[in-house]
Design a protein around this motif. Sequence first.
Motif, PDB file in Angstrom:
ATOM      1  N   LEU A 378       0.813  -1.218   0.000  1.00 41.88           N
ATOM      2  CA  LEU A 378       0.000   0.000   0.000  1.00 41.88           C
ATOM      3  C   LEU A 378       0.844   1.265   0.000  1.00 41.88           C
ATOM      4  CD1 LEU A 378      -2.780  -0.999   2.581  1.00 41.88           C
ATOM      5  CD2 LEU A 378      -2.981  -0.894   0.100  1.00 41.88           C
ATOM      6  N   GLY A 379       2.171   1.114   0.206  1.00 40.25           N
ATOM      7  CA  GLY A 379       3.047   2.269   0.233  1.00 40.25           C
ATOM      8  C   GLY A 379       2.781   3.203   1.402  1.00 40.25           C
ATOM      9  N   LEU A 380       2.442   2.647   2.558  1.00 36.91           N
ATOM     10  CA  LEU A 380       2.086   3.471   3.718  1.00 36.91           C
ATOM     11  C   LEU A 380       3.330   3.942   4.463  1.00 36.91           C
ATOM     12  CD1 LEU A 380      -0.824   1.315   5.214  1.00 36.91           C
ATOM     13  CD2 LEU A 380      -0.986   3.226   3.601  1.00 36.91           C
ATOM     14  N   GLU A 427      -7.848  -9.031   5.043  1.00 40.58           N
ATOM     15  CA  GLU A 427      -8.428  -8.363   6.208  1.00 40.58           C
ATOM     16  C   GLU A 427      -7.555  -7.192   6.646  1.00 40.58           C
ATOM     17  OE1 GLU A 427     -11.148  -8.916   8.325  1.00 40.58           O
ATOM     18  OE2 GLU A 427     -12.037 -10.252   6.848  1.00 40.58           O
ATOM     19  N   MET A 428      -6.241  -7.412   6.691  1.00 50.39           N
ATOM     20  CA  MET A 428      -5.333  -6.331   7.093  1.00 50.39           C
ATOM     21  C   MET A 428      -5.384  -5.176   6.098  1.00 50.39           C
ATOM     22  SD  MET A 428      -2.006  -8.535   8.315  1.00 50.39           S
ATOM     23  CE  MET A 428      -2.115  -9.852   9.522  1.00 50.39           C
ATOM     24  N   ARG A 429      -5.434  -5.512   4.811  1.00 52.59           N
ATOM     25  CA  ARG A 429      -5.446  -4.465   3.787  1.00 52.59           C
ATOM     26  C   ARG A 429      -6.695  -3.592   3.899  1.00 52.59           C
ATOM     27  NH1 ARG A 429      -4.555  -7.428  -0.013  1.00 52.59           N
ATOM     28  NH2 ARG A 429      -2.330  -7.023  -0.286  1.00 52.59           N
ATOM     29  N   GLU A 433      -6.464   0.351   4.661  1.00 55.55           N
ATOM     30  CA  GLU A 433      -6.992   1.285   3.659  1.00 55.55           C
ATOM     31  C   GLU A 433      -7.979   2.245   4.284  1.00 55.55           C
ATOM     32  OE1 GLU A 433      -6.741  -1.345  -0.492  1.00 55.55           O
ATOM     33  OE2 GLU A 433      -8.580  -1.325   0.716  1.00 55.55           O
ATOM     34  N   ARG A 434      -8.791   1.748   5.219  1.00 58.88           N
ATOM     35  CA  ARG A 434      -9.751   2.627   5.883  1.00 58.88           C
ATOM     36  C   ARG A 434      -9.069   3.584   6.859  1.00 58.88           C
ATOM     37  NH1 ARG A 434     -12.714  -1.070   7.756  1.00 58.88           N
ATOM     38  NH2 ARG A 434     -12.212  -1.074   9.957  1.00 58.88           N
ATOM     39  N   LEU A 435      -8.127   3.055   7.631  1.00 59.66           N
ATOM     40  CA  LEU A 435      -7.480   3.897   8.642  1.00 59.66           C
ATOM     41  C   LEU A 435      -6.581   4.964   8.021  1.00 59.66           C
ATOM     42  CD1 LEU A 435      -6.476   1.225  11.317  1.00 59.66           C
ATOM     43  CD2 LEU A 435      -8.463   2.712  11.292  1.00 59.66           C
ATOM     44  N   LYS A 479     -16.461  10.000  -1.870  1.00 58.44           N
ATOM     45  CA  LYS A 479     -16.734   8.770  -1.127  1.00 58.44           C
ATOM     46  C   LYS A 479     -15.966   8.761   0.193  1.00 58.44           C
ATOM     47  CE  LYS A 479     -16.651   3.743  -1.627  1.00 58.44           C
ATOM     48  NZ  LYS A 479     -16.326   2.597  -2.543  1.00 58.44           N
ATOM     49  N   LEU A 480     -14.706   9.192   0.157  1.00 53.72           N
ATOM     50  CA  LEU A 480     -13.916   9.276   1.383  1.00 53.72           C
ATOM     51  C   LEU A 480     -14.518  10.298   2.337  1.00 53.72           C
ATOM     52  CD1 LEU A 480     -11.511   8.755   3.195  1.00 53.72           C
ATOM     53  CD2 LEU A 480     -10.142  10.257   1.744  1.00 53.72           C
TER      54      LEU A 480
END
Length: 511
Positions: A378-380, A427-429, A433-435, A479-480
Motif C-alpha cells: 500500500l506504500g504506507l 483483512e489487514m489491507r 486502507e480505511r485507517l 466517497k472518502l
Amino acid sequence: MKSNRTKITRDEEDTLLLVATLPPALRAALRNLPLDELLEVVMDLGRLPEARFPDRVVPLADRPVGHDDLAHVTALTGAFGDDNRAGIERTLHRISAIRNRKGQIVGLTLRVGRAVVGGIDLLRDLVETGQSLLILGRPGVGKTTKLREMARVLADDFHKRVIVIDTSNEIAGDGDIPHPGIGSARRMQVPRPDRQHATMIEAVENHMPEVIIIDEIGTEAEAAAARTIAERGVQLIGTAHGTTLESLLKNPTLSDLVGGVQVVTLGDEEARRRRTAKTISERRAPPTFEIVVEMVDRDEVIIHRETGAAVDAILRGYAPRGEVREQAADGQVHIRDEEPALTAAPPPTTELTQRQGPVRIYPYALSRDILERVIRSLGLSARTVGVPEQADLLIALRARADDLRLKRLTEGGGVPLHFIKRNTANEMRRLLERLFHVIEGVEGDEVAELVRETEAAIHQALAESAEIPLAPRRPALRKLQHRIIAGHGLVAQSRGREPERHLVIYPPEEE
C-alpha cells in the motif's frame, strides 16, 4: 468402548480398500507407513508417486508413474463422472482424475474418506431447532463431515425424514448403497453437477422430506431451489462457497441465500431522519437460512443465530459479532459472546494521515510478516514494532477481544485498538486502507489535505448547527468524505453536477 473399537476397525478396513487399488509396489511401500494418518495418494504421469500426511509428504517409489500404473487404479475404481470423480462402493474415498486435451487420464488423487463421529457436538443444539442452517468455510475445514454427522443424528436420534442430495458422493460414498455414516437417512444421487438444483426440487416434490441436506450450493439456480425448499417448510442444511457471511453477501450469485442486497434511494427527509446518504444498500428479502455458521477450523466456529439481523448490520457498516464456539481435546465445548452484540466498525483515524514519521503498528497474535507485506504493497508511512509499548496502533483478532493481556495494553485508551476477523492479508489491507484513507490513484498529500478540510467543516457544522458546504471533489474523494462524516455521526448529501458536484454536511437534529 466396544463400539469405538468397531468404528476404528471399519475405518482401517475402508482405508485398506483404497490402498488395494494401487499397483503392488505402492501397496508394499504403504505397509510401513501409518495408514490411520494418510490423507491422500497422488499419482501424476512422469512424476514420483506420493503419500501425503498432515505433516509430511512421502515418496512411494523411485520410478515415475506410468500409463500402466494409472490404468491399474482406474480399472479397480468406479466410473468417473462429468466432474472427473470416482469412488469405491460403500466407502467415502474420492478418486479424482486429471486429463489431458485428448481426455486421457494423466493424474490421479486418491483421497481417504473417514466418517468422524462426534463432529456435531459444536452445532447439535442448532440442528435441534428445526431452522435452516448454512455452513461456510475454506476447503478442507470439515464442512462435509459436519453434514454427514447431521444427517445421521437427525435421522437416527430425532427420527426425521432426511434426504441427502449427494452430487459428488462425498457425503454418503460411492455405489448404490449409501455409507452407514449417514445412518438411516436416504440419499439421492445427482446424474450431473448441473442437475443438482433439479434434484433438490425433485426430492421435495416426490419424497416428502422433513430435512434436506445439500453440499456446495454454488449456482444461482441452486440458490433459487434452496429458497423454494425453505418456503415449503422443509429444514435445509447446506454448505456454500464462501468463508464468511460478509464474503457471501458480496457474491451476487449466492447472496440470495442470506437475503440478497438491493440499492435504495431515499428521499431527503428520510435520509436526514436516518442520518445516512440518500443511496443506501438494504437487504432485499428474508434469508433462506435463518442461521449461518462460519467454520474457522474443525473445532472452532462462529455462529450468527439471526442471519437477517447480521446482514442488516453489515450493510449499515457494522461488524456483527457472532457466537464463538471451540471444542477442546477432551470434547468440552467452550462458548464466548453467548449473546452477540453489534460493534461499530472504527471510524477513519485522521491522526494517522497527519502524523509526522511512520506509524508504528503492533500486530497482537497476528502475522507480522503478512502485515509488513501489506504495508509495503500500500506504500504506507508505517512499520511494525515487536513490543506493544512502542506502538501507535494495535491490531488484533476480534476473537481475542476478551483477552486479559490485550485489555491491560489498552487500559486508559492511550493506544487505539482495531480488530479484524481473520489473520489474512485481505483483512489487514481493508483495515489499513480505511485507517490511512487509501484511495487508488490519489496521492497521500491530497488525501491529508482533504481530511483536514472535511474535519474542519464537521467541527463548524457541530459548533454552528448549520449546513456546511464542501469544495467540489471528484467521486472517489467524495466517497472518502462521506466515510469521514459518517464516522462522526453526521449526514452529508451530494449537490450539483460534475465537475461542480460537492457535499453538504448537515448538523445533528435537535432532540
